[in-house]
Design a protein around this motif. Structure first.
Motif, mmCIF file in Angstrom:
data_model
loop_
_atom_site.group_PDB
_atom_site.id
_atom_site.type_symbol
_atom_site.label_atom_id
_atom_site.label_comp_id
_atom_site.label_asym_id
_atom_site.label_seq_id
_atom_site.Cartn_x
_atom_site.Cartn_y
_atom_site.Cartn_z
ATOM 1 N N PHE A 156 0.830 -1.216 0.000
ATOM 2 C CA PHE A 156 0.000 0.000 0.000
ATOM 3 C C PHE A 156 0.858 1.257 0.000
ATOM 4 O O PHE A 156 0.536 2.247 -0.664
ATOM 5 C CB PHE A 156 -0.915 -0.020 1.224
ATOM 6 N N ILE A 157 1.966 1.202 0.765
ATOM 7 C CA ILE A 157 2.842 2.378 0.804
ATOM 8 C C ILE A 157 3.465 2.640 -0.566
ATOM 9 O O ILE A 157 3.601 3.791 -1.000
ATOM 10 C CB ILE A 157 3.947 2.172 1.869
ATOM 11 N N VAL A 158 3.800 1.535 -1.237
ATOM 12 C CA VAL A 158 4.443 1.684 -2.550
ATOM 13 C C VAL A 158 3.444 2.076 -3.629
ATOM 14 O O VAL A 158 3.669 3.006 -4.422
ATOM 15 C CB VAL A 158 5.188 0.378 -2.936
ATOM 16 N N SER A 159 2.312 1.360 -3.682
ATOM 17 C CA SER A 159 1.378 1.543 -4.805
ATOM 18 C C SER A 159 0.209 2.459 -4.490
ATOM 19 O O SER A 159 -0.499 2.913 -5.409
ATOM 20 C CB SER A 159 0.836 0.186 -5.254
ATOM 21 N N LYS A 160 -0.060 2.721 -3.230
ATOM 22 C CA LYS A 160 -1.216 3.515 -2.817
ATOM 23 C C LYS A 160 -2.526 2.931 -3.356
ATOM 24 O O LYS A 160 -3.467 3.668 -3.669
ATOM 25 C CB LYS A 160 -1.080 4.972 -3.297
ATOM 26 N N PHE A 161 -2.593 1.584 -3.386
ATOM 27 C CA PHE A 161 -3.779 0.903 -3.932
ATOM 28 C C PHE A 161 -4.751 0.608 -2.776
ATOM 29 O O PHE A 161 -4.468 -0.235 -1.915
ATOM 30 C CB PHE A 161 -3.339 -0.385 -4.644
ATOM 31 N N PRO A 162 -5.904 1.255 -2.674
ATOM 32 C CA PRO A 162 -6.812 1.149 -1.516
ATOM 33 C C PRO A 162 -7.267 -0.272 -1.172
ATOM 34 O O PRO A 162 -7.379 -0.603 0.016
ATOM 35 C CB PRO A 162 -7.989 2.046 -1.909
ATOM 36 N N PRO A 163 -7.569 -1.145 -2.152
ATOM 37 C CA PRO A 163 -8.015 -2.496 -1.773
ATOM 38 C C PRO A 163 -7.020 -3.269 -0.904
ATOM 39 O O PRO A 163 -7.406 -4.237 -0.231
ATOM 40 C CB PRO A 163 -8.215 -3.178 -3.130
ATOM 41 N N LEU A 164 -5.771 -2.838 -0.899
ATOM 42 C CA LEU A 164 -4.789 -3.517 -0.028
ATOM 43 C C LEU A 164 -5.123 -3.327 1.449
ATOM 44 O O LEU A 164 -4.704 -4.116 2.289
ATOM 45 C CB LEU A 164 -3.390 -2.968 -0.329
ATOM 46 N N LEU A 165 -5.888 -2.295 1.760
ATOM 47 C CA LEU A 165 -6.314 -2.091 3.147
ATOM 48 C C LEU A 165 -7.229 -3.220 3.613
ATOM 49 O O LEU A 165 -7.291 -3.530 4.814
ATOM 50 C CB LEU A 165 -7.017 -0.737 3.283
ATOM 51 N N LEU A 166 -7.961 -3.816 2.681
ATOM 52 C CA LEU A 166 -8.821 -4.951 3.043
ATOM 53 C C LEU A 166 -7.990 -6.146 3.488
ATOM 54 O O LEU A 166 -8.394 -6.898 4.385
ATOM 55 C CB LEU A 166 -9.703 -5.325 1.835
#
Length: 284
Positions: free
Chosen positions: A30-40
């Motif tokens: 998430f830190i690298v890609s800032k992709f929100p679904p990774l929060l799930l």
């Protein structure tokens, strides 16, 4: 059905590694890609955390999923199960229970104080968890009821019931065995195994303790006097027999009666006798 079944969960150490990989990996991605679904994925890792638990030696965990019994974990160690499972701890260790001294009436109606010492342990975790509301409180209440019932079956002693072969005071082996059997039947419903049960305290209630003590003392005094008289009669008979055999003195019936009377007074008296010396003859 009240049947216990053992459950073998996943090792907790393995799942710790899985949770760390999920959480750390998703956080880094998430830190690298800032992709929100990774929060799930991070949320999933956190969701798995309540599934961890441990079981100590001689301990257990009863697993329940939405009201359905799934099994009991008895193997000690660190484990992981479905986070939705309720994990109820039940100790399998042997426990001591020293009851309070309760006032009851014995078989003949005398008020007595009695207490019981109980050694018990849980054997069937399903029954302990689901067949009774609180198995520890169940043990206390049933022990109290068993003691009251036992006390009403036997007299404290056989002073008033001379035909009683078993009493609470003298027949401890038989009474303790009866207490064990009674408690074993009562506690079986909760999956409890009675290891040992015995009377830990037994005494007359305070309102009659003094009277009962005086009665016991009187009985002891009567028994002692009986033995003293029995021994004195034997000694007097031996004295008369020896005097006759050795022809030491010839005594008529009147003198024998006087001698017997004097010897019995000397031998049976509870105080020292002051002798009177006859300086004349036996005829004066």
């Amino acid at each position: 059905m009240n049947i216990e079944k053992e459950h073998y969960p996943i090792s907790g150490y393995l799942m710790v590694f899985v949770v760390l990989i999920l959480f750390a990996g998703s956080l880094a991605a998430f830190i690298v890609s800032k992709f929100p679904p990774l929060l799930l994925v991070m949320g999933l890792a956190l969701f798995l955390l309540p599934g961890f638990f441990f079981v100590n030696p001689n301990g257990s965990r009863v697993l329940v999923l939405f009201g359905e019994y799934k099994g009991t974990v008895k193997k000690n160690g660190f484990f992981w199960v479905n986070p939705f499972l309720v994990k109820k701890p039940i100790s399998l260790r042997a426990r001591n229970f020293d009851s309070e001294r309760i006032k009851v009436n014995d078989k003949v109606g005398n008020p007595i104080l009695i207490g019981v010492i109980l050694v018990w342990k849980v054997e069937n975790t399903f029954k302990a968890a689901f067949d009774v509301d609180d198995y520890e409180n169940f043990v206390r209440i049933q022990s109290d009821a068993a003691v009251r019932k036992l006390a009403g079956r036997y007299p404290y002693d056989n002073f008033e019931d001379g035909e009683a072969e078993i009493t609470l005071r003298s027949g401890l082996d038989e009474v303790n065995h009866a207490l064990e059997e009674t408690l074993r039947k009562r506690l079986e419903i909760a999956g409890i195994n009675v290891i040992e049960a015995r009377i830990g305290y037994l005494a007359y209630a305070s309102e009659i303790a003094g009277a009962m003590l005086r009665r016991q003392q009187a009985t002891a005094i009567v028994a002692a006097r009986h033995k003293i008289v029995e021994g004195a009669v034997s000694m007097v008979d031996m004295a008369l027999d020896q005097l006759s055999k050795k022809d030491i003195i010839d005594l008529d019936e009147e003198r024998k009666a006087a001698m017997v009377s004097n010897l019995m007074v000397v031998l049976c008296a509870d105080k020292d006798i002051t002798p009177v010396v006859n300086s004349g003859t036996l005829n004066h």
